[in-house]
Motif scaffolding. Structure first.
Motif, PDB file in Angstrom:
ATOM      1  N   GLY A 235      50.352  44.651  27.755  1.00  0.00           N
ATOM      2  CA  GLY A 235      51.589  44.464  27.009  1.00  0.00           C
ATOM      3  C   GLY A 235      52.280  43.159  27.366  1.00  0.00           C
ATOM      4  O   GLY A 235      51.980  42.515  28.375  1.00  0.00           O
ATOM      5  N   LEU A 236      53.217  42.785  26.509  1.00  0.00           N
ATOM      6  CA  LEU A 236      53.967  41.549  26.706  1.00  0.00           C
ATOM      7  C   LEU A 236      55.234  41.797  27.511  1.00  0.00           C
ATOM      8  O   LEU A 236      55.851  42.859  27.393  1.00  0.00           O
ATOM      9  N   PRO A 237      55.657  40.830  28.312  1.00  0.00           N
ATOM     10  CA  PRO A 237      56.902  40.981  29.055  1.00  0.00           C
ATOM     11  C   PRO A 237      58.102  40.810  28.133  1.00  0.00           C
ATOM     12  O   PRO A 237      57.963  40.376  26.975  1.00  0.00           O
ATOM     13  N   ALA A 238      59.275  41.147  28.647  1.00  0.00           N
ATOM     14  CA  ALA A 238      60.492  40.989  27.837  1.00  0.00           C
ATOM     15  C   ALA A 238      60.732  39.532  27.480  1.00  0.00           C
ATOM     16  O   ALA A 238      61.170  39.209  26.372  1.00  0.00           O
TER      17      ALA A 238
ATOM     18  N   ASP B  25      47.488  30.630  31.367  1.00  0.00           N
ATOM     19  CA  ASP B  25      47.517  31.052  32.774  1.00  0.00           C
ATOM     20  C   ASP B  25      47.822  32.532  32.929  1.00  0.00           C
ATOM     21  O   ASP B  25      47.946  33.032  34.046  1.00  0.00           O
ATOM     22  N   ALA B  26      47.933  33.249  31.811  1.00  0.00           N
ATOM     23  CA  ALA B  26      48.123  34.704  31.844  1.00  0.00           C
ATOM     24  C   ALA B  26      47.629  35.272  30.514  1.00  0.00           C
ATOM     25  O   ALA B  26      47.747  34.620  29.476  1.00  0.00           O
ATOM     26  N   ILE B  27      47.074  36.471  30.581  1.00  0.00           N
ATOM     27  CA  ILE B  27      46.524  37.124  29.398  1.00  0.00           C
ATOM     28  C   ILE B  27      47.080  38.540  29.316  1.00  0.00           C
ATOM     29  O   ILE B  27      47.109  39.260  30.323  1.00  0.00           O
ATOM     30  N   ALA B  28      47.502  38.936  28.123  1.00  0.00           N
ATOM     31  CA  ALA B  28      48.010  40.288  27.903  1.00  0.00           C
ATOM     32  C   ALA B  28      47.092  41.017  26.931  1.00  0.00           C
ATOM     33  O   ALA B  28      46.728  40.484  25.878  1.00  0.00           O
ATOM     34  N   VAL B  29      46.705  42.226  27.304  1.00  0.00           N
ATOM     35  CA  VAL B  29      45.965  43.118  26.412  1.00  0.00           C
ATOM     36  C   VAL B  29      46.983  44.022  25.732  1.00  0.00           C
ATOM     37  O   VAL B  29      47.845  44.611  26.404  1.00  0.00           O
TER      38      VAL B  29
END
Length: 285
Positions: free
Chosen positions: A37-40, A127-131
């Motif tokens: 999931g994505l952060p706020a 530099d970051a991946i969200a599933v």
């Protein structure tokens, strides 16, 4: 540079089995943050589906990269920005799939709608991946087998085929969107996809503490005749003169780093050298 990118709809779903997998592997790898999931705060995040739907955004990504290259190297050749972005984008589905396959024997959804990534600064690489989807494929002995999120396949060979197929489907969408905007042929783009998948599986083992297992994973996923990829795994051992055997590979694609004004020469694994490297060399930057 990344202001204005559209961000995919958040994958808010409940924290579940795949989220737990990502949390576990996140502590075993050092190359990027992996999360569910994505952060706020989504200011620096973009969805793969959004980017592929508006391919002109690749031009903006390359323009931001060109600024960084000029600051660092006083040059930004067109093919170099095209080569960097080619590898960086494909690395997003390749890295998360390889890492989960190696450590958890799970393969997440790799649909563009189910992945997002964050841009680093000032070098605009992921530099970051969200599933964003909780669903995954797994083996019959996985503790999650039988749950709604899990699709069970017969064995490791079948799971490797799922990974290969899902990554190839995502790569095909990228090739279709990216190739008309760059002076790179389709074979070069598929060669880059091959390199990313092969290297990601290898590095999942290397950074996770069992390089040999990563090499075996690469051979399992990229066996002979793994179309549309341009080769089977090219990993091979290099006997150490006074130490243990190390591993290297022959790259299929070129990142065009050698075109920079302060050129440092071709990477030791570059296909432009026309030979198999005799010692471990640098991968794409």
């Amino acid at each position: 540079m990344t202001a204005g990118y559209r961000v995919a709809a958040p994958g808010t779903g409940r924290r579940g089995l795949l989220a737990d997998s990502l949390a576990r592997v996140n502590h075993r790898q050092a190359r990027a943050e992996l999360r569910y999931g994505l952060p706020a705060d989504r200011d620096r995040w973009t969805g793969c589906a959004d980017l592929l739907a508006t391919p002109e955004e690749f031009d903006r990504w390359r323009a931001g990269l060109a600024d960084w290259l000029v600051d660092r190297y006083a040059d930004s050749p067109d093919r170099t920005t095209a080569g960097y972005v080619m590898t960086w984008y494909l690395w997003v589905p390749g890295y998360v799939a390889a890492t989960l396959f190696h450590h958890e024997r799970r393969v997440p959804s790799l649909r563009p709608a189910d992945l997002a990534f964050r841009f680093s600064r000032p070098r605009p690489h992921p530099d970051a991946i969200a599933v964003l989807s909780p669903r995954f494929a797994c083996l019959p002995d996985d503790p999650a087998a039988g749950t709604p999120e899990a699709t069970v396949v017969a064995d490791e060979r079948a799971l490797a085929a799922v990974l290969r197929g899902r990554f190839a489907a995502h790569a095909a969408r990228f090739v279709e969107a990216y190739q008309p905007r760059v002076r790179l042929g389709k074979r070069m783009l598929w060669a880059a996809a091959t390199d990313v998948l092969d290297s990601s599986l290898w590095q999942a083992g290397r950074y996770g503490g069992d390089e040999g297992a990563g090499v075996l994973d690469a051979a399992l996923v990229l066996g002979p005749g793994s179309t549309p990829f341009t080769s089977a795994s090219t990993l091979r051992p290099v006997p150490g003169e006074h130490g243990p055997t190390t591993w290297t590979r022959r790259r299929e694609s070129c990142c065009f780093h050698y075109l920079l004004a302060q050129g440092q020469g071709a990477c030791e694994t570059c296909p432009r050298l026309g030979r198999r490297p005799e010692h471990p060399g640098a991968e794409c930057r």
